[in-house]
Scaffold this motif. Sequence first.
Motif, short mmCIF file in Angstrom:
data_model
loop_
_atom_site.label_atom_id
_atom_site.label_comp_id
_atom_site.label_asym_id
_atom_site.label_seq_id
_atom_site.Cartn_x
_atom_site.Cartn_y
_atom_site.Cartn_z
N LEU A 1 -56.90 9.49 -18.25
CA LEU A 1 -57.34 9.36 -16.60
C LEU A 1 -56.24 8.59 -16.02
CD1 LEU A 1 -61.30 8.62 -16.34
CD2 LEU A 1 -59.87 10.71 -15.83
N ARG A 2 -55.54 7.76 -16.71
CA ARG A 2 -54.26 7.04 -15.81
C ARG A 2 -53.34 8.10 -16.08
NH1 ARG A 2 -55.92 2.05 -19.46
NH2 ARG A 2 -57.23 0.95 -18.10
N GLN A 3 -52.94 8.94 -17.06
CA GLN A 3 -51.86 9.85 -16.99
C GLN A 3 -52.28 10.88 -15.86
OE1 GLN A 3 -49.12 9.59 -18.15
NE2 GLN A 3 -49.47 7.85 -19.67
N GLN A 4 -53.54 11.35 -15.82
CA GLN A 4 -53.94 12.27 -14.60
C GLN A 4 -53.64 11.53 -13.25
OE1 GLN A 4 -57.84 13.18 -15.72
NE2 GLN A 4 -57.23 14.74 -17.23
N ALA A 5 -53.78 10.49 -13.07
CA ALA A 5 -53.47 9.63 -11.68
C ALA A 5 -52.13 9.64 -11.53
CB ALA A 5 -54.20 8.43 -11.81
N ALA A 6 -51.20 9.79 -12.66
CA ALA A 6 -49.85 9.86 -12.25
C ALA A 6 -49.27 10.93 -11.81
CB ALA A 6 -49.18 9.54 -13.87
N VAL A 7 -50.27 12.06 -11.94
CA VAL A 7 -49.87 13.48 -11.44
C VAL A 7 -50.28 13.28 -10.06
CG1 VAL A 7 -50.44 15.79 -11.50
CG2 VAL A 7 -50.51 14.80 -13.52
N ALA A 8 -51.20 12.69 -9.39
CA ALA A 8 -51.55 12.51 -8.08
C ALA A 8 -50.41 11.65 -7.46
CB ALA A 8 -52.96 11.84 -7.86
N ALA A 9 -49.86 10.73 -8.07
CA ALA A 9 -48.91 9.73 -7.79
C ALA A 9 -47.25 10.42 -7.53
CB ALA A 9 -48.63 8.66 -8.70
N ALA A 10 -47.16 11.53 -8.55
CA ALA A 10 -45.86 12.45 -8.20
C ALA A 10 -46.17 13.36 -7.13
CB ALA A 10 -45.98 13.20 -9.41
N THR A 11 -47.39 13.70 -6.82
CA THR A 11 -47.58 14.65 -5.82
C THR A 11 -47.53 13.78 -4.38
OG1 THR A 11 -49.31 15.71 -6.89
CG2 THR A 11 -49.24 15.89 -4.48
N ALA A 12 -48.13 12.59 -4.04
CA ALA A 12 -47.81 11.75 -3.08
C ALA A 12 -46.34 11.45 -2.94
CB ALA A 12 -48.67 10.66 -3.37
N GLU A 13 -45.59 11.12 -4.04
CA GLU A 13 -44.16 10.57 -3.84
C GLU A 13 -43.38 11.73 -3.04
OE1 GLU A 13 -40.55 9.02 -6.69
OE2 GLU A 13 -42.30 9.55 -7.62
N PHE A 14 -43.73 13.03 -3.56
CA PHE A 14 -42.50 14.24 -3.05
C PHE A 14 -43.33 14.72 -2.10
CE2 PHE A 14 -41.28 13.17 -7.52
CZ PHE A 14 -39.75 13.02 -7.16
N ALA A 15 -44.51 14.63 -1.62
CA ALA A 15 -45.03 15.27 -0.42
C ALA A 15 -44.41 15.23 0.74
CB ALA A 15 -46.59 14.84 -0.25
N GLY A 16 -44.54 16.21 1.60
CA GLY A 16 -43.94 16.15 3.03
C GLY A 16 -42.37 16.35 3.02
N ARG A 17 -41.86 16.58 2.08
CA ARG A 17 -40.40 17.11 2.01
C ARG A 17 -40.02 18.38 3.01
NH1 ARG A 17 -36.89 14.94 -2.93
NH2 ARG A 17 -37.66 12.93 -3.18
#
Length: 454
Positions: free
Chosen positions: A86-102
Amino acid sequence: MQAIRPLLPLLFAAAGCQTYTPAPVDLLLHAHEFAARLPDAAALQAFAERLGPPGPEATGFVVEDGLSLAEARYVALLYNPALGVLRQQAAVAAATAEFAGRWQDAQLGGSVTRVLENLAAHPWIVAGDLTLTLPITGLPGLEQALAGSQHAAALLDVRRAEAEVLDQLDAAWVRFSAATTRVDLLGALLQRLDELDRIASNLADARTLNRLEARVFTLAKVQHQIELAAAEGAARAAELRLRELLGMPPAAPLRLVALLVVPDRAPAAAAAALPAHCRRVDRARLNHDVAERGLQLAIRRQWPELSLQPGWQEEDAEPRLGLGFSLPLPLWNRNAQEIAERRAARAAAAAGLQEQLELASHELAQADAAALAVVAQRRLLDERLLPLAEQQLADAHHLAELGQLDVLLILDAVTRAHTAQLAVIAAAEAEAAAVVARNALFWPSLAASVSEPE
């Protein structure tokens, strides 16, 4: 050379692209490492410091002298494999948030045309353009806000999973402790029956007791030996379940310290704390926040984005520069379908938030009622039944030592005392289960700071 000039930006962009590297999983190596895994004191200490100010159980982990429930909570949070996923899956959401809105990547277009008339001195016409979309409506900011809200929901899912693992650990620890206590009680019962069997055998040899009466204790002993074998199997199964939650291999040399009491971690004013500290309500609240931001983004998407198209053209050996643009007109579609769906999703999330608060209120009342009933039952067992059964057993044993062996009386006394002790264990187990159910409604402080993997 002039003809490839429009392609130069594309070449530079391609040079900065990432490359793929395979990462296979070596299951044989992992199986070997898992089989040799034991709680590492230094890793547990560092992990406890990451969680915040450690409690007294986290000031120095010594697993060689046995693992307590307080220490096991840190072990489960660190080594439980489901939490790692689950922590690794949360890292997927973190990557999405980091590069969103470009900004959207520019699009390079071009064309090459040949004039078929032989009269043309320069029969080739070369043109190129670059399309740039300008986010004049503030869409990237809303996309970042939505991705951030989804990341927060993913982190809350990790935290909720951590809390559920801690609850499962508490409940499994109590079951393991109750099972091992039953094994100990059956062992003590068999010792008593063995002593009584020897006394009865001696009395039978002295012909003060017939063989039929003396055999009663032998039969009872065999019966309880069968129960002991089943109890040992149940204790082993409970221990294996604990090792699974702890992320430890089944055969690890790890001694678990039994404990039949679970600390009550619910707030004092539990009903009043439900809206602010309840796990269910917090997750439903984040669902509503995601739905709210999704609707905001869908409404903003109905507004057009301006695209500029600076271009270059060469005709008759004469280069020309141009500027085009495109602007969608929101006349018919206006993103109506997505807006309607998002609006309905927000309403559903609001209803879900209200539902979770009502369900939590009912669960709290049920857990309180169960705890009160078990506490009253256990008080009667501790204060009335168990002392009477022990006294009856002591009197019957004293008479047996004096040679006044009433087989049925003493067997009844032994059985009643054992049954009373089993009832006390069952009551303690039920009381702990009620406490776990009450704790499960609220956030444990231990799991509050655990988020993504490092």
